[in-house]
Design a protein around this motif. Structure first.
Motif, PDB file in Angstrom:
ATOM      1  N   ALA A 395       0.831  -1.203   0.000  1.00  0.00           N
ATOM      2  CA  ALA A 395       0.000   0.000   0.000  1.00  0.00           C
ATOM      3  C   ALA A 395       0.866   1.254   0.000  1.00  0.00           C
ATOM      4  O   ALA A 395       0.539   2.262  -0.650  1.00  0.00           O
ATOM      5  N   PHE A 396       1.979   1.211   0.724  1.00  0.00           N
ATOM      6  CA  PHE A 396       2.882   2.360   0.787  1.00  0.00           C
ATOM      7  C   PHE A 396       3.405   2.696  -0.606  1.00  0.00           C
ATOM      8  O   PHE A 396       3.331   3.848  -1.064  1.00  0.00           O
ATOM      9  N   LEU A 397       3.937   1.705  -1.323  1.00  0.00           N
ATOM     10  CA  LEU A 397       4.488   1.962  -2.657  1.00  0.00           C
ATOM     11  C   LEU A 397       3.402   2.349  -3.645  1.00  0.00           C
ATOM     12  O   LEU A 397       3.624   3.208  -4.517  1.00  0.00           O
ATOM     13  N   ASP A 402       0.958   6.708  -6.970  1.00  0.00           N
ATOM     14  CA  ASP A 402      -0.211   7.576  -7.174  1.00  0.00           C
ATOM     15  C   ASP A 402       0.203   9.041  -7.026  1.00  0.00           C
ATOM     16  O   ASP A 402      -0.211   9.912  -7.804  1.00  0.00           O
ATOM     17  N   HIS A 403       1.027   9.320  -6.035  1.00  0.00           N
ATOM     18  CA  HIS A 403       1.524  10.673  -5.768  1.00  0.00           C
ATOM     19  C   HIS A 403       2.324  11.202  -6.961  1.00  0.00           C
ATOM     20  O   HIS A 403       2.137  12.345  -7.394  1.00  0.00           O
ATOM     21  N   PHE A 404       3.209  10.381  -7.502  1.00  0.00           N
ATOM     22  CA  PHE A 404       4.010  10.815  -8.658  1.00  0.00           C
ATOM     23  C   PHE A 404       3.117  11.108  -9.856  1.00  0.00           C
ATOM     24  O   PHE A 404       3.313  12.095 -10.576  1.00  0.00           O
ATOM     25  N   ALA A 419      -3.027  11.836   1.367  1.00  0.00           N
ATOM     26  CA  ALA A 419      -4.231  11.418   0.655  1.00  0.00           C
ATOM     27  C   ALA A 419      -3.946  10.221  -0.236  1.00  0.00           C
ATOM     28  O   ALA A 419      -4.749   9.283  -0.327  1.00  0.00           O
ATOM     29  N   ALA A 420      -2.786  10.238  -0.901  1.00  0.00           N
ATOM     30  CA  ALA A 420      -2.441   9.135  -1.798  1.00  0.00           C
ATOM     31  C   ALA A 420      -2.251   7.833  -1.031  1.00  0.00           C
ATOM     32  O   ALA A 420      -2.756   6.774  -1.439  1.00  0.00           O
ATOM     33  N   VAL A 421      -1.529   7.880   0.090  1.00  0.00           N
ATOM     34  CA  VAL A 421      -1.299   6.652   0.860  1.00  0.00           C
ATOM     35  C   VAL A 421      -2.577   6.210   1.566  1.00  0.00           C
ATOM     36  O   VAL A 421      -2.827   5.007   1.740  1.00  0.00           O
ATOM     37  N   SER A 422      -3.407   7.156   1.966  1.00  0.00           N
ATOM     38  CA  SER A 422      -4.698   6.780   2.563  1.00  0.00           C
ATOM     39  C   SER A 422      -5.568   6.033   1.558  1.00  0.00           C
ATOM     40  O   SER A 422      -6.213   5.035   1.901  1.00  0.00           O
ATOM     41  N   SER A 424      -4.541   4.257  -1.034  1.00  0.00           N
ATOM     42  CA  SER A 424      -3.979   2.943  -1.358  1.00  0.00           C
ATOM     43  C   SER A 424      -4.112   1.959  -0.203  1.00  0.00           C
ATOM     44  O   SER A 424      -4.213   0.748  -0.426  1.00  0.00           O
ATOM     45  N   SER A 425      -4.109   2.464   1.013  1.00  0.00           N
ATOM     46  CA  SER A 425      -4.163   1.578   2.182  1.00  0.00           C
ATOM     47  C   SER A 425      -5.570   1.390   2.734  1.00  0.00           C
ATOM     48  O   SER A 425      -5.821   0.452   3.494  1.00  0.00           O
ATOM     49  N   GLY A 426      -6.468   2.309   2.378  1.00  0.00           N
ATOM     50  CA  GLY A 426      -7.800   2.266   2.947  1.00  0.00           C
ATOM     51  C   GLY A 426      -7.855   2.726   4.393  1.00  0.00           C
ATOM     52  O   GLY A 426      -8.847   2.495   5.092  1.00  0.00           O
ATOM     53  N   LEU A 427      -6.805   3.404   4.860  1.00  0.00           N
ATOM     54  CA  LEU A 427      -6.734   3.877   6.241  1.00  0.00           C
ATOM     55  C   LEU A 427      -6.736   5.403   6.257  1.00  0.00           C
ATOM     56  O   LEU A 427      -6.102   6.046   5.430  1.00  0.00           O
ATOM     57  N   ASP A 428      -7.429   5.969   7.206  1.00  0.00           N
ATOM     58  CA  ASP A 428      -7.397   7.414   7.420  1.00  0.00           C
ATOM     59  C   ASP A 428      -6.146   7.737   8.228  1.00  0.00           C
ATOM     60  O   ASP A 428      -6.035   7.358   9.399  1.00  0.00           O
TER      61      ASP A 428
END
Length: 836
Positions: A395-397, A402-404, A419-422, A424-428
């Motif tokens: 999820a991190f990668l 997504d950010h790039f 926002a991008a990592v949230s 991808s991970s489904g976590l707030d």
């Protein structure tokens, strides 16, 4: 120069859109200046006003949309622009001054052969010294550069060379949009090596005096570069985005390196001329990987303002460590990170000047410069490692990619990345970020253990605490390691237990129910695998087992964590330095990881110089020397461990006859080469001890007429135990504007010696008047570095603290002075507490 404020930057970004810089430099003139001509094109709100940063020696001409500007438009290194149109063209020509501070266009004359070398370093706000610019990270634009240089010179820049050199004029293709602080070039008779990998042209550059050493090391440098490129291409969807990948090793560079797209610049100490340890080669590899990470984090996607510096440095620090371990032969980089880099972050985070990883109050560029520290680099990287443990690597990668995709060649903020990592991970991640990124200082994690009568765990609790002035408790995902010492003398890790430390638990206490009833381990290591960022304290039984277990542990990361916890407890005054040096004598000769050896010796030596009373220091230093002697005796001849032990022995030794013999090649341990840098290290120690003088220094310099030799000689001259030598060194540090940044730093390094307290103590008084005055004449990175190095930390006295308090109470002192003095005073405070 007035510091650019965030309010000014926001207003300017709302007013203008930069479309391009066309910069022409003429480096063929005589003297200490060069000529610069810039055509700057930009859009603006019609009728609005703004300014560009510009610091010429002489402004030859300036026109805006064809109309000449009045010379009075330039004041305080800002050129005011009024009555703007929708589309604008600013043309400026000026005489600009070369630098000797490592900022702007730095000019260096190599003492080895009198050749001249130049390099540009724009960070943080130095671009004004070369061309007029909107010098803030969110006003990116393509750059087209041309350089007229003397015959026989080589020029390299961000853009790829466009066509043949014509009449000494080098032309470069337009770049992708760049922030102004990334624009760079090198110029001079540089030696070059070239290669290609996966369609990417590669190059290495250095001074001619280092050419043979670069040739010897080029294969290793290119191999690491290719391995890191391949690994980044595996984990990132965007390939390396800036055409060619050049790496220039330049003299007197202020940083370890700088990530300029297309032409990354490194300090040329990374081209080794003498024997080095594998830990030093590993460090070079990590810096290569770190700067390469910046091509995505910083260069492709740039922070909008300096409060998001962590989007550059924390990610590069994390990825530089990770990618080196995953892609190169240096697989133990997380051990080095735990031992060295994270410890640097923890020290910075406990100072009075601490700040969040992502502070919200960076109001100007002067404050931004101060945040380039162990918090923005190492703490941020450790926090990212905790984030990966929290959300998972996949999820991190995915979030990074997504950010790039969303912000390529533009700017982004903390909110954008979260926002991008949230997604991808489904976590707030908002509450996680508030606790980890927006709040300063760190937690302490202690194991509280109760045992049953038959040697089992009745209860294990992880107790989390925070300092009163920063009372934040955080969620920690970590591991506990259970280590047993067997009858055969072998230490084994029985198991790892994953624990989620709950910040909301009653009193910060998290029960580890899984361990109830299990046989108690000889040593219970909190944060085994080093997934979180926190200070660790062992339970009493585990702490008592450290001297027995530490030398027998196979896991280098676990050993690093135990050494780190021990050193940190001494720094905090919880354990005496005598206990540390006893452990060093018992365990360090058995250490197998050279990075651990080097850092334990460095940290221990620093503590021994300040924490014991003067009358007990010699005994502590002798124990360190004995540990090094034992390490040299058991290490394989010619190995990195042997070299680390020899260096430690030289630094801690007082046997001047032995050291002088080594300098003459007598009784040198088999496998040790007394090469140029080891000779200087031996001589430096002899000078400190009063066993060598000025004549010997000058003779050594005559035999080593090099840039490094000159720096070593400056350090040795400052270390002479002579009142006249100290007076000359202090005058150089505080008054000389002609000396280069590196000579000043070397002089400051040599000045303060605990063996010479009678000589140097009077200068503690002078520091608090002379150094603030010096910083008025030499502002910026170079001055700050000298101010830090010259702080009288070895004068451990209440008077030193009183002088610091008096200066800090003065109105109007600069932010640099305030930061340096606050941190230096904290070191003296801790040393006084240890002595008490």
């Amino acid at each position: 120069m007035p510091s650019l404020t965030r309010a000014e930057a926001n207003a300017r970004a709302a007013t203008v859109t930069v479309t391009g810089y066309d910069i022409a430099l003429d480096l063929t003139g005589e003297g200490d200046t060069f000529r610069s001509r810039t055509v700057l094109t930009f859009g603006a709100e019609p009728g609005s006003d703004t300014f560009v940063e510009l610091e010429p020696v002489t402004l030859l001409s300036a026109t805006l949309n064809g109309a000449a500007l009045d010379p009075s438009a330039l004041a305080a290194e800002r050129l005011t622009l009024t009555g703007l149109g929708a589309d604008n063209e600013l043309v400026v020509e000026g005489e600009m001054r070369y630098s000797n501070t490592g900022e702007g266009l730095h000019r260096f004359v190599d003492p080895a052969d009198d050749r001249v070398y130049l390099y540009a370093h724009m960070f943080l706000d130095g671009a004004r010294r070369i061309f007029p610019c909107f010098d803030q990270p969110d006003l990116k634009a393509p750059v087209t550069l041309s350089v007229t240089a003397p015959d026989g010179w080589l020029v390299a820049a961000n853009g790829e060379q466009a066509g043949e050199v014509d009449g000494g004029r080098w032309r470069f293709a337009p770049t992708k949009p760049l922030a102004t602080y990334f624009i760079s070039l090198i110029a001079g008779p540089y030696h070059a090596r070239t290669d290609e990998h996966d369609g990417i042209p590669l190059a290495l550059y250095c001074r001619q005096a280092l050419a043979e050493h670069l040739d010897e090391q080029a294969d290793e440098l290119f191999t690491i570069t290719k391995q890191c490129l391949d690994r980044y291409h595996e984990i990132f969807d965007v390939r390396y985005p800036f055409g060619h990948y050049q790496q220039a090793f330049v003299p007197e560079f202020n940083f370890g390196a700088m990530e300029n797209p297309g032409v990354v610049v490194f300090r040329d100490e990374f081209i080794y001329r003498s024997a080095v340890t594998d830990a030093e080669r590993e460090q070079r590899a990590m810096v290569i990987a770190h700067e390469m990470a910046h091509q995505w984090f910083g260069d492709l996607v740039t922070m909008a303002w300096w409060d998001d510096l962590w989007l550059n440095e924390s990610f590069a620090e994390y990825l530089g460590t990770r990618i080196t371990a995953e892609a190169t032969r240096f697989t133990g980089t997380w051990t080095t990170f735990a031992m060295q880099r994270k410890a640097w972050g923890m020290r910075a985070d406990q100072r009075p000047s601490t700040h969040p990883v992502a502070p919200s109050d960076v109001d100007d560029t002067a404050l931004a410069l101060l945040n380039f520290d162990g918090i923005s680099y190492a703490k941020g990287a450790a926090v990212l490692r905790q984030l990966v443990a929290y959300v998972g690597d996949k999820a991190f990668l995915a979030g990074l990619n997504d950010h790039f995709a969303a912000h390529a060649y533009g700017n982004a903020t903390l909110a954008d990345l979260l926002a991008a990592v949230s997604r991808s991970s489904g976590l707030d991640l908002s509450s996680w970020a508030e606790l980890w990124l927006r709040r300063a200082q760190l937690n302490t994690l202690r194991a509280e253990v109760e045992r049953t009568g038959d040697g089992r765990y009745a209860q294990v609790v992880i107790v989390q605490t925070a300092p009163d002035e920063h009372p934040t408790l955080r969620p920690h995902k970590l591991c506990l390691g259970l280590y047993d010492h067997g009858a055969d003398g072998v230490v084994t890790r029985r198991r790892l237990v994953e624990v989620d430390v709950d910040p909301h638990a009653d009193g910060g206490r998290t029960l580890v129910a899984e361990l109830a009833g299990e046989p108690a381990a000889d040593l219970l290591l909190v944060n085994d695998s080093d997934l979180t960022y926190a200070k660790v304290r062992l339970d009493p039984a585990s702490a008592g087992a450290v001297p027995l277990i530490l030398p027998l542990l196979d896991d280098s990361l676990a050993r690093a964590l135990l050494w780190g916890a021990t050193l940190d407890a001494v720094i905090d005054g919880e354990r005496p330095v005598a206990e540390l040096v006893t452990l060093v004598l018992a365990a360090l000769p058995a250490e197998r990881e050279v990075a651990v050896v080097e850092d334990v010796l460095r940290m221990t030596r620093g503590l021994v110089d300040r924490y014991p009373a003067p009358e007990t220091r010699p005994a502590a230093l002798e124990l360190v020397a004995q540990a090094c002697d034992r390490l040299v005796a058991v290490a394989e001849p010619g190995s990195s461990l042997q070299l680390a032990g020899v260096r430690g022995l030289i630094g801690a030794g007082i046997d001047t006859v032995r050291l002088a013999g080594w300098l003459e090649g007598e009784n040198v341990p088999a496998g040790v080469a007394v090469d140029a840098d080891l000779r200087w290290l031996i001589l430096y120690r002899l000078v400190v001890l009063g066993a060598a003088g000025s004549e010997r220094i000058e003779a050594e310099l005559a035999a080593d007429r090099s840039a490094f030799g000159e720096q070593w000689a400056a350090r040795c001259r400052a270390a002479l135990p002579d009142a006249g030598a100290k007076a000359r060194a202090w005058k150089l540090i505080t008054e000389d504007l002609d000396a280069s940044n590196r000579i000043l730093d070397a002089t400051a390094q040599g000045f303060w010696q605990p063996e010479q307290l009678d000589l140097v103590t009077p200068y503690a008084e002078r520091y608090f008047t002379d150094i603030p005055a010096m910083l008025q004449r030499r502002p910026g990175m170079s001055g700050e570095r000298v101010a830090v190095t010259a702080y009288p930390s070895v004068v451990v006295a209440e008077r030193t603290r009183q002088l610091a308090a008096e200066l800090l109470a003065e109105p109007g002192i600069s932010s640099i002075v305030r930061r340096v003095v606050m941190d230096g005073d904290d070191d003296v405070r801790r040393a006084l507490r240890a002595r008490g």
